[in-house]
Enzyme design. Sequence first.
Site, PDB file in Angstrom:
ATOM      1  N   SER A 102       0.840  -1.201   0.000  1.00  0.00           N
ATOM      2  CA  SER A 102       0.000   0.000   0.000  1.00  0.00           C
ATOM      3  C   SER A 102       0.876   1.254   0.000  1.00  0.00           C
ATOM      4  O   SER A 102       1.645   1.457  -0.923  1.00  0.00           O
ATOM      5  CB  SER A 102      -0.969  -0.046   1.183  1.00  0.00           C
ATOM      6  OG  SER A 102      -1.984   0.921   1.048  1.00  0.00           O
ATOM      7  N   ASP A 199     -10.165  -4.404  -4.580  1.00  0.00           N
ATOM      8  CA  ASP A 199      -9.556  -3.498  -3.607  1.00  0.00           C
ATOM      9  C   ASP A 199     -10.340  -2.187  -3.574  1.00  0.00           C
ATOM     10  O   ASP A 199     -10.363  -1.457  -4.567  1.00  0.00           O
ATOM     11  CB  ASP A 199      -8.105  -3.245  -4.007  1.00  0.00           C
ATOM     12  CG  ASP A 199      -7.327  -2.450  -2.976  1.00  0.00           C
ATOM     13  OD1 ASP A 199      -7.940  -1.736  -2.179  1.00  0.00           O
ATOM     14  OD2 ASP A 199      -6.081  -2.558  -2.990  1.00  0.00           O
ATOM     15  N   HIS A 229      -7.919  -5.384  -0.470  1.00  0.00           N
ATOM     16  CA  HIS A 229      -6.746  -4.520  -0.302  1.00  0.00           C
ATOM     17  C   HIS A 229      -5.633  -5.222   0.466  1.00  0.00           C
ATOM     18  O   HIS A 229      -4.456  -5.074   0.134  1.00  0.00           O
ATOM     19  CB  HIS A 229      -7.144  -3.228   0.411  1.00  0.00           C
ATOM     20  CG  HIS A 229      -6.005  -2.268   0.574  1.00  0.00           C
ATOM     21  ND1 HIS A 229      -5.328  -1.734  -0.508  1.00  0.00           N
ATOM     22  CD2 HIS A 229      -5.404  -1.743   1.688  1.00  0.00           C
ATOM     23  CE1 HIS A 229      -4.368  -0.926  -0.080  1.00  0.00           C
ATOM     24  NE2 HIS A 229      -4.392  -0.911   1.249  1.00  0.00           N
TER      25      HIS A 229
END
Length: 253
Positions: A102, A199, A229
């Site tokens: 991320s 996601d 995610h």
Amino acid sequence: MPFGQIEAIAHNGLRLAYERQTGARPTFVWCGGFKSDMTGTKAQALAEWARTRGQGFVRFDYSGHGQSDGAFTEGTIGAWTDDTLAILDQVTEGPLVLVGSSMGGWISLLAGRARPKRVAGLLLIAPAADFTERLMWASFPQEVKREIEETGRWERPSAYDPEPYVITRQLIEDGRRHLLMDAPIPCTGPVRILQGGLDPDVPAAHAEALAKLIQSPDLRFDLILDGDHRLSRPEDIDRLISVANELADKLAP
């Protein structure tokens, strides 16, 4: 899963916590996500993989995260990238594979640009490059933007934490000084991207746009159609470990 001995370096007056597994090169370095820490499922799985394989591995907490010093609300992309570079420079030796999850994907790309001779490869998981501008600011309603500009902060509800994430004006403004997705991104080593098709935080289209900008001679984008995610299901972890094995073999001295 056992957790190893925590060490720390002093950086900018703060203590940055890390765990180091010595082993074969390249050393893999875990760069976590926004308000995440080094004890998460993927980081734990990679630490165990490194122990089993005998691979060099380092995981750490940015300032204001996990077991490191500092206040999360004082953090910025620039500060957390600087933390990462301090860990690379003081804790690791030789070639590196940065594993960025991320926000850590953005920071891995920034660190790779800053240390091109050290970073031999990248493994990016739902990479949130430029997220402060493209995924946050661009989607905020005008009243939220106004609150951030006038008060300096906004408490954003989180699907991953009972406490809201405080989004500061400093985070947004600093993020604009570190944007990557307005130009090609040169990478000399292999790059692997794992992205969930479901996601809600980093849309697949965002990761695909990033992949098109990365100029690597060996890039692969793996879209996991039913992935979210976190990509922390057993099958996601298996895929992550498989890609880590591939890069470790490819980049072995």
